[in-house]
Design an enzyme around this catalytic site. Structure first.
Site, PDB file in Angstrom:
ATOM      1  N   GLU A   1      37.363  17.286   9.407  1.00  0.00           N
ATOM      2  CA  GLU A   1      37.182  16.083  10.234  1.00  0.00           C
ATOM      3  C   GLU A   1      36.857  16.399  11.696  1.00  0.00           C
ATOM      4  OE1 GLU A   1      40.554  13.486   9.604  1.00  0.00           O
ATOM      5  OE2 GLU A   1      39.648  12.725   7.782  1.00  0.00           O
TER       6      GLU A   1
ATOM      7  N   GLU B   1      38.847  12.961   0.435  1.00  0.00           N
ATOM      8  CA  GLU B   1      40.249  12.573   0.605  1.00  0.00           C
ATOM      9  C   GLU B   1      40.395  11.076   0.441  1.00  0.00           C
ATOM     10  OE1 GLU B   1      42.089  13.591   4.324  1.00  0.00           O
ATOM     11  OE2 GLU B   1      41.141  15.559   4.407  1.00  0.00           O
TER      12      GLU B   1
HETATM   13  C1  GAL Z   1      42.809  12.989   7.158  1.00  0.00           C
HETATM   14  C2  GAL Z   1      42.948  14.489   7.398  1.00  0.00           C
HETATM   15  C3  GAL Z   1      44.048  15.064   6.541  1.00  0.00           C
HETATM   16  C4  GAL Z   1      45.276  14.215   6.621  1.00  0.00           C
HETATM   17  C5  GAL Z   1      44.940  12.792   6.251  1.00  0.00           C
HETATM   18  C6  GAL Z   1      46.106  11.845   6.284  1.00  0.00           C
HETATM   19  O1  GAL Z   1      42.163  12.356   8.194  1.00  0.00           O
HETATM   20  O2  GAL Z   1      41.761  15.146   7.111  1.00  0.00           O
HETATM   21  O3  GAL Z   1      44.312  16.372   6.979  1.00  0.00           O
HETATM   22  O4  GAL Z   1      45.774  14.261   7.915  1.00  0.00           O
HETATM   23  O5  GAL Z   1      44.001  12.310   7.141  1.00  0.00           O
HETATM   24  O6  GAL Z   1      45.707  10.530   5.988  1.00  0.00           O
END
Ligand code: GAL
Length: 675
Positions: free
Chosen positions: A150, A308
Site C-alpha cells: 500500500e 486483501e
Molecule cells: C491494509 C494493510 C494491511 C492491514 C489492513 C487492515 O490497508 O495493507 O497491512 O493493515 O489494511 O485492514
C-alpha cells in the site's frame, strides 16, 4: 495470466507466522487445509527480521515458512518486506525518515514510512528485493511478487525538494517554462533560480493538510512528482526482482479510490493489478462495484487480484461492524464478478498484540476452527476449489465507459472555488450507479484509453482536459458514439491554466454550448431541471444543486431548462449532433432520479440492455470466456429477492440446479450461473 501453476481462483491472504511459535504455525497449516486456503502472502512487514543490521541478512525463518507452506499445499505470494523500515535504519540514516506536511521530521514509527527519495531506503530496498529474488527464484511455492505494501503518503524533505527540481527540469526544460506553466507572475512568485522552488507543504503554499493551495500549478506537479517518486521506488524493486525471476509476475497492492497516487500510471508498471477492498458497513455496494471496475480498468480490463479484504471486521474504522453472515462470501464473489481472479484476506490469523489485534482473521483468537468466520471461510474455500478454472482469465465486456482521472480529481479538489461541496468521486459514482441499477456493465477508463469498443462514454466533471483528449472524444462521437459531460468541464489544461475564449474550452464545439458563468450555492439550495418535452424516460421536473453553469446553446438542441432563479429558462440539458454521434451536456449536478432516467434514455437509444432483469439490490454481472458466459447474481438485500432469466435456462455452477423464468435468490446469496 498469473494462474499457470495454480489454475483456480487463489484463496488465502496475509500471513505472519513470524509473530507465532512452532505449535501455532503447525496448527495454521492444518486449518488452512480445512479452509481450502492455497495462497499465503508472507514477508510483508519483516524487513527488521530479515536484515537485523546493516550487513546481516537472515532468511532462515522465511525458508522454513515457505517450505512448510508448500509441503502443506499452500503457495506463496512473496512480499519484499520493505513496507516498514527497520528501527536501526531510521536511527543511523535519518534520510529514510519522512518530513511531513507540517515540515516536521518524523521519528521512527508506524509503517509505509520511508522517504521515496532517500538514497538509503532505495539502496537497501533494491538490495533486499534482489536477495529475495535470488534466494527464491527456483522455489516452486512462489507464484507472485508483492512489492512493499500500500504505497502512499507524501514526503517534503530536502531530498524530495531537490528531486522535485530535477523532475521539473526534465518536464519543463527551463525555469521560464515553469514560471509560465504555473502563472507565477500572480502574487509575484517568479522564480529566477531552481533552488528557489520549495515543496508546497504547510510551510509554503498549502494548508489544511493539502486540501487547499495558493498555486495549483506547483501543487499539482508536487502530487505528480510524489506519485512518480513512489512509483520509481516500486520500479526499482520490481526490476531487481525481474533480473532473477523474469517470468514471475510482480504486483503491489493498491487501495482503490486512494487519492494520492495516479493509479493509471501505476497500472502500466505492474504485471497484474492487486488491491485491498475495505468497504464499511454503509458503503454503497455500487461504490464497491465501481472501485473494482476502476482497478480492472488500470490494465484495460485484465483480471486483477483481490489482495486483501477482512473476513469479518476491520479495526481502524470508528465502529467496526462484523460482516453479517453471508456477506464475506457475497462481497468475495462481487470482486470475482467484476474481474478478480483471487480472493484473499487480511489476515489469516489474528495477531496477539499491537494495533491490529482486533482486526478480523480467518483464524480468530480462540485458535480453533469452530467459529462462524472460519466456517464461512471454509465454505467459500471449498466452492472456489469446486469452480476449478472455470472463471479465471474471463473478461467483463462493457459497451459503456466512464472516464476517471486522478489528476483531474486533484485539480478539482485544489481549484479554489467555485464550491467546496463539489466531490468528483461522488459525481462519477452517480452515473456509475445508474448503470449498476440496470445490470449494465461499465468500464472505468483513463483519459488515454482507446474508445473504439464503446457506444457510450461519460466524463463527469471533466474539468481538466489533457492534451489530445478532446480530439479523441471528438473522433469517438464523430463515428457515432454518445458522449456525456457535465458542468465545470473543459475549464483548464494540465497546469490548471484556464482555456481562454469561453467554457467549456476545448469541448465547446463538441457539446455545442457556451457556459458564460458558473453559479455555486450551498448544497441545500436546489434549482430545477425542467424538461421541454418528454425524451425517452426523461419528463417533467428534476432537482439539481452544487454548481449551475449558465449556458447558451450554440449548435446544441435544448432539452431542458432551469426552473428558477435569474437564469430560469436558460438551458440545463443539451444534446449536440456531432458527426454521426451525439454529445450531451448536463449543466448542473442532478438528483439521482434524473441520472437514472437520463441513463435509461441513452442506453435505450443505443439498445444497451442489462444482463438480466432483477429486483433492486440484486446485482447481475457477467464474465465472458471465448464463447462462454458466466453470470453472477448477487443479492445484496436482507431479504430474498427475485430475478428473471427470460427465456433461457441457466445452470448453477455449484449445485447443478437449473433456473428458468422468475427465480428467487436468498438474502445475501450469490448464484453463479452458466447458460
Ligand atoms: C491494509 C494493510 C494491511 C492491514 C489492513 C487492515 O490497508 O495493507 O497491512 O493493515 O489494511 O485492514
Amino acid at each position: 495470466m498469473i494462474h499457470e501453476r495454480l489454475p483456480k481462483i487463489w484463496y488465502g491472504g496475509d500471513y505472519n507466522p513470524e509473530q507465532w511459535d512452532e505449535e501455532t504455525v503447525a496448527e495454521d497449516v492444518r486449518m488452512f487445509k480445512l479452509a481450502g486456503i492455497d495462497v499465503a502472502t508472507v514477508n510483508v512487514f519483516s524487513w527488521a527480521l530479515n536484515q537485523p543490521d546493516e550487513n546481516t541478512y537472515d532468511f532462515d525463518w522465511l525458508d522454513e515458512t515457505i517450505d512448510r507452506l508448500y509441503q502443506n499445499g499452500v503457495y506463496v505470494c512473496l512480499a519484499t518486506s520493505t513496507a516498514a523500515h527497520p528501527a536501526w535504519m531510521a536511527k543511523r540514516y535519518p534520510d529514510v525518515r519522512r518530513v511531513d506536511f507540517e515540515g516536521r521530521k518524523r521519528q521512527f514509527g508506524g509503517r509505509h514510512n520511508s522517504c521515496p527519495n532517500s538514497p538509503t531506503y532505495l539502496k537497501y530496498a533494491e538490495r533486499i528485493a534482489a536477495k529475495l529474488a535470488e534466494r527464491y527464484k527456483n522455489h516452486p511455492a512462489v507464484l507472485v511478487w508483492h512489492v512493499s505494501n500500500e504505497y502512499g503518503g507524501y514526503c517534503y524533505c530536502e531530498n524530495c525538494q531537490k528531486a522535485f527540481r530535477v523532475w521539473l527540469k526534465e518536464k519543463y526544460g527551463t525555469l521560464e517554462e515553469v514560471n509560465k506553466s504555473w502563472n507565477t507572475r500572480f502574487w509575484g512568485h517568479t522564480f529566477y533560480e531552481w533552488d528557489e522552488i520549495v515543496a508546497p507543504n504547510g510551510l509554503s503554499e498549502e494548508w489544511q493538510g493539502g486540501q487547499n493551495t495558493n498555486f495549483q500549478g506547483i501543487s499539482l506537479d508536487y502530487r505528480r512528482f510524489q506519485s512518480d517518486s513512489l512509483l520509481e521506488a516500486f520500479k526499482l524493486e520490481r526490476d531487481a526482482l525481474k533480473e532473477h525471476t523474469p517470468n514471475l509476475p510482480v504486483t503491489t497492492n493498491l487501495m482503490g479510490l486512494y487519492p494520492e497516487l495516479d493509479y493509471f500510471k501505476w497500472g502500466k508498471e505492474m504485471d497484474v493489478v492487486s488491491w485491498d477492498n475495505y468497504p464499511s458497513i454503509d458503503t454503497p455496494v455500487s461504490m464497491t462495484a465501481m472501485t473494482h471496475d476502476l482497478m480492472r480498468g488500470l490494465r484495460s480490463g485484465q483480471p486483477f487480484m483481490l489482495m486483501e479484504q477482512t473476513p469479518s471486521q476491520q479495526n481502524w474504522q470508528p465502529y467496526n461492524a462484523l460482516k453479517r453472515p453471508g456477506v464475506m462470501r457475497l462481497w468475495s464473489y462481487q470482486a470475482v464478478a467484476h474481474g478478480a481472479d483471487t480472493v484473499m484476506f487480511f489476515q489469516l490469523r489474528r495477531s496477539r498484540g499491537a494495533t491490529e489485534k482486533y482486526h478480523g482473521a480467518v483464524i480468530e483468537h480462540v485458535g480453533h476452527e469452530h467459529t462462524r468466520v472460519f466456517r464461512e471461510s471454509a465454505t467459500l474455500g471449498q466452492e472456489l476449489i469446486q469452480l476449478e478454472d472455470k472463471i479465471i482469465d474471463s473478461r467483463v465486456k462493457a459497451r459503456v465507459a466512464i472516464v476517471f482521472d486522478w489528476e483531474n480529481r486533484w485539480a478539482i479538489q485544489l481549484s479554489s472555488g467555485p464550491s467546496i461541496s463539489l466531490d468528483y468521486v461522488k459525481e462519477v459514482h452517480k452515473y456509475y450507479d445508474a448503470f449498476y441499477q440496470r445490470n449494465i456493465p461499465v468500464d472505468m477508463i483513463s483519459v488515454e484509453e482507446d474508445l473504439s469498443d464503446y457506444d457510450i462514454v461519460i466524463a463527469p466533471v471533466l474539468y481538466m482536459v489533457k492534451e489530445g483528449h478532446a480530439d479523441r472524444l471528438k473522433q469517438f462521437v464523430a463515428k457515432g458514439g454518445t458522449f456525456v459531460t457535465t458542468f465545470f468541464s473543459g475549464i483548464v489544461n494540465e497546469n490548471d491554466l484556464v482555456t481562454l475564449g469561453g467554457y467549456p474550452g476545448e469541448l465547446r464545439d463538441l457539446v455545442g454550448i457556451w457556459a458564460e458563468e458558473i453559479d455555486a450555492l450551498e448544497p441545500s439550495n436546489y434549482n430545477e431541471i425542467v424538461m421541454k418535452d418528454k425524451v425517452g424516460s426523461l419528463s417533467g421536473e428534476y432537482k439539481c444543486n452544487i454548481l449551475f453553469d449558465l449556458i447558451h446553446a450554440e449548435d446544441a438542441e435544448v432539452l431542458a431548462t432551469y426552473g428558477s432563479d435569474f437564469y430560469k429558462g436558460m438551458p440545463v440539458l443539451t444534446k449536440n449532433q456531432y458527426g454521426e454521434g451525439q454529445a450531451y451536456y448536463i449543466a448542473s449536478s442532478p438528483d439521482q432520479v434524473f441520472v437514472q432516467d437520463f441513463v435509461d434514455t441513452i442506453t435505450t437509444e443505443k439498445d444497451i440492455k442489462g444482463e438480466l432483469d432483477s429486483a433492486r439490490g440484486v446485482e447481475v454481472i457477467a464474465r465472458n470466456k471465448a464463447d462462454e458466459k458466466i453470470l453472477f447474481v448477487l443479492n445484496h438485500n436482507n431479504e430474498p429477492a427475485s430475478f428473471h432469466t427470460g427465456e433461457e435456462t441457466y445452470t448453477n455452477l455449484l449445485t447443478g440446479e437449473e433456473y428458468t423464468g422468475e427465480t428467487e435468490i436468498k438474502a445475501k446469496d450469490t448464484l453463479i450461473l452458466s447458460l
